[in-house]
Motif scaffolding. Structure first.
Motif, PDB file in Angstrom:
ATOM      1  N   ASP A 117       0.857  -1.196   0.000  1.00  0.00           N
ATOM      2  CA  ASP A 117       0.000   0.000   0.000  1.00  0.00           C
ATOM      3  C   ASP A 117       0.891   1.244   0.000  1.00  0.00           C
ATOM      4  O   ASP A 117       0.959   1.983   0.991  1.00  0.00           O
ATOM      5  N   PRO A 118       1.576   1.504  -1.114  1.00  0.00           N
ATOM      6  CA  PRO A 118       2.536   2.618  -1.138  1.00  0.00           C
ATOM      7  C   PRO A 118       1.899   3.992  -0.964  1.00  0.00           C
ATOM      8  O   PRO A 118       2.549   4.923  -0.478  1.00  0.00           O
ATOM      9  N   ARG A 119       0.634   4.141  -1.312  1.00  0.00           N
ATOM     10  CA  ARG A 119      -0.017   5.447  -1.225  1.00  0.00           C
ATOM     11  C   ARG A 119      -1.009   5.545  -0.067  1.00  0.00           C
ATOM     12  O   ARG A 119      -1.716   6.548   0.059  1.00  0.00           O
ATOM     13  N   GLY A 120      -1.076   4.509   0.744  1.00  0.00           N
ATOM     14  CA  GLY A 120      -1.992   4.556   1.883  1.00  0.00           C
ATOM     15  C   GLY A 120      -3.449   4.560   1.485  1.00  0.00           C
ATOM     16  O   GLY A 120      -4.279   5.182   2.160  1.00  0.00           O
ATOM     17  N   GLY A 166      -4.660   3.341   5.150  1.00  0.00           N
ATOM     18  CA  GLY A 166      -3.268   3.598   5.491  1.00  0.00           C
ATOM     19  C   GLY A 166      -2.962   3.477   6.965  1.00  0.00           C
ATOM     20  O   GLY A 166      -1.793   3.564   7.362  1.00  0.00           O
ATOM     21  N   ALA A 167      -3.982   3.302   7.793  1.00  0.00           N
ATOM     22  CA  ALA A 167      -3.786   3.172   9.246  1.00  0.00           C
ATOM     23  C   ALA A 167      -4.762   2.120   9.773  1.00  0.00           C
ATOM     24  O   ALA A 167      -5.688   2.419  10.528  1.00  0.00           O
ATOM     25  N   VAL A 168      -4.537   0.895   9.363  1.00  0.00           N
ATOM     26  CA  VAL A 168      -5.436  -0.203   9.719  1.00  0.00           C
ATOM     27  C   VAL A 168      -5.112  -0.703  11.125  1.00  0.00           C
ATOM     28  O   VAL A 168      -3.943  -0.801  11.522  1.00  0.00           O
ATOM     29  N   VAL A 169      -6.175  -1.027  11.863  1.00  0.00           N
ATOM     30  CA  VAL A 169      -6.035  -1.543  13.229  1.00  0.00           C
ATOM     31  C   VAL A 169      -6.781  -2.871  13.309  1.00  0.00           C
ATOM     32  O   VAL A 169      -7.957  -2.958  12.931  1.00  0.00           O
ATOM     33  N   VAL A 170      -6.104  -3.909  13.791  1.00  0.00           N
ATOM     34  CA  VAL A 170      -6.720  -5.231  13.942  1.00  0.00           C
ATOM     35  C   VAL A 170      -6.720  -5.594  15.420  1.00  0.00           C
ATOM     36  O   VAL A 170      -5.654  -5.693  16.043  1.00  0.00           O
ATOM     37  N   ASP A 171      -7.911  -5.753  15.962  1.00  0.00           N
ATOM     38  CA  ASP A 171      -8.061  -6.081  17.392  1.00  0.00           C
ATOM     39  C   ASP A 171      -7.280  -5.117  18.275  1.00  0.00           C
ATOM     40  O   ASP A 171      -6.626  -5.512  19.249  1.00  0.00           O
ATOM     41  N   GLY A 172      -7.338  -3.849  17.919  1.00  0.00           N
ATOM     42  CA  GLY A 172      -6.684  -2.830  18.723  1.00  0.00           C
ATOM     43  C   GLY A 172      -5.199  -2.675  18.476  1.00  0.00           C
ATOM     44  O   GLY A 172      -4.551  -1.829  19.106  1.00  0.00           O
ATOM     45  N   VAL A 173      -4.630  -3.474  17.576  1.00  0.00           N
ATOM     46  CA  VAL A 173      -3.197  -3.405  17.286  1.00  0.00           C
ATOM     47  C   VAL A 173      -2.990  -2.683  15.957  1.00  0.00           C
ATOM     48  O   VAL A 173      -3.461  -3.156  14.916  1.00  0.00           O
ATOM     49  N   PRO A 174      -2.306  -1.543  15.946  1.00  0.00           N
ATOM     50  CA  PRO A 174      -2.052  -0.828  14.690  1.00  0.00           C
ATOM     51  C   PRO A 174      -1.110  -1.634  13.788  1.00  0.00           C
ATOM     52  O   PRO A 174      -0.096  -2.161  14.244  1.00  0.00           O
ATOM     53  N   LEU A 175      -1.465  -1.737  12.517  1.00  0.00           N
ATOM     54  CA  LEU A 175      -0.624  -2.411  11.535  1.00  0.00           C
ATOM     55  C   LEU A 175      -0.063  -1.383  10.561  1.00  0.00           C
ATOM     56  O   LEU A 175      -0.610  -0.292  10.404  1.00  0.00           O
ATOM     57  N   ARG A 176       0.991  -1.756   9.914  1.00  0.00           N
ATOM     58  CA  ARG A 176       1.558  -0.870   8.909  1.00  0.00           C
ATOM     59  C   ARG A 176       1.896  -1.687   7.666  1.00  0.00           C
ATOM     60  O   ARG A 176       2.251  -2.867   7.744  1.00  0.00           O
ATOM     61  N   ALA A 177       1.775  -1.043   6.525  1.00  0.00           N
ATOM     62  CA  ALA A 177       2.047  -1.713   5.255  1.00  0.00           C
ATOM     63  C   ALA A 177       3.557  -1.952   5.105  1.00  0.00           C
ATOM     64  O   ALA A 177       4.367  -1.183   5.649  1.00  0.00           O
ATOM     65  N   PRO A 178       3.927  -2.998   4.362  1.00  0.00           N
ATOM     66  CA  PRO A 178       3.028  -3.952   3.705  1.00  0.00           C
ATOM     67  C   PRO A 178       2.389  -4.902   4.718  1.00  0.00           C
ATOM     68  O   PRO A 178       3.044  -5.341   5.665  1.00  0.00           O
TER      69      PRO A 178
END
Length: 237
Positions: A117-120, A166-178
């Motif tokens: 996700d280079p452009r978020g 560009g700022a996805v959160v899974v079960d309260g944990v922030p993830l970052r691309a890729p």
């Protein structure tokens, strides 16, 4: 007595030998009670028949007791074997359930999916669609990689995918691309499902990202979920 193979048979042999010894003692006692050998020489045939009948009766009783003990041992051995088998099956079922609910590590064949996700522009709904497509294709265990602390996030039945593009959160944990998604199941089936036109891959590409699906013979997922007690649900009868 049931914990060591062969021990029950040795115990049975000892019991049989002991009862046979008791039989000999009973015979000797009966002979002694009737007097000396001289008495037997001078006894009437009718008296000898009474002695013989008594001995036969005691022998039959002891043999019946031996048979009963042997049957008891066989029953105990059978029950012990059934109990061990039932315990082994219960442990296997427990291990399988622990994997499915996410409280135990898992490994097996599957796929590793990388979403760039280079452009978020990839929002949470896209990753949620990815989860649903994997589940529909038979994924048994799923985990997200890409957390800031390097840990994976194990997906469960109540997993929430939130946040913004560009700022996805899974079960309260922030993830970052890729974003990397590991899934255990039938690899070719899951890979084919993700390649369906109009699916997740097309959605990600429209957001200027890309999806790479790699089939693996062995996918290891070590992340686990913390079990929580239900607030309302209780086990049924």
């Amino acid at each position: 007595m049931l914990a060591w193979p062969g021990r029950s048979s040795r115990v049975s042999a000892v019991l049989v030998a002991l009862l046979c010894m008791l039989l000999g003692v009973a015979i000797a006692t009966q002979v002694r009670d009737t007097g000396s050998g001289d008495w037997l020489d001078s006894a009437r045939p009718a008296d000898l028949l009474v002695v013989l009948d008594n001995l036969h009766g005691k022998e039959a009783a002891l043999r019946q007791e031996i048979s009963g003990l042997e049957q008891s041992l066989q029953s105990m051995q059978s029950a012990g074997s059934d109990s061990r088998e039932a315990l082994a099956q219960s442990r296997q079922q427990l291990a399988a359930l622990q994997v499915l609910v996410g409280v135990a590590p898992a490994e097996g064949p599957g796929v590793v999916v990388e979403v760039t996700d280079p452009r978020g522009g990839v929002d949470p709904s896209v990753l949620l669609d990815l989860l649903q497509e994997l589940r529909a294709a038979g994924a048994e265990v799923i985990a997200f990689s890409g957390a800031g602390d390097g840990d994976d996030v194990r997906v469960g039945v109540d997993t929430a995918v939130t946040g913004t593009a560009g700022a996805v959160v899974v079960d309260g944990v922030p993830l970052r691309a890729p974003y990397t998604v590991k899934a255990i199941g039938d690899g070719p089936t899951m890979a084919a499902a993700l390649n369906i036109p109009g699916g997740v891959q097309d959605t990600v590409r429209r957001a200027s990202g890309d999806v790479t699906v790699t089939t693996e013979d062995l996918v290891r997922i070590t992340a686990v979920r913390k079990p929580e007690a239900p607030q309302n649900a209780q086990p049924g009868d």
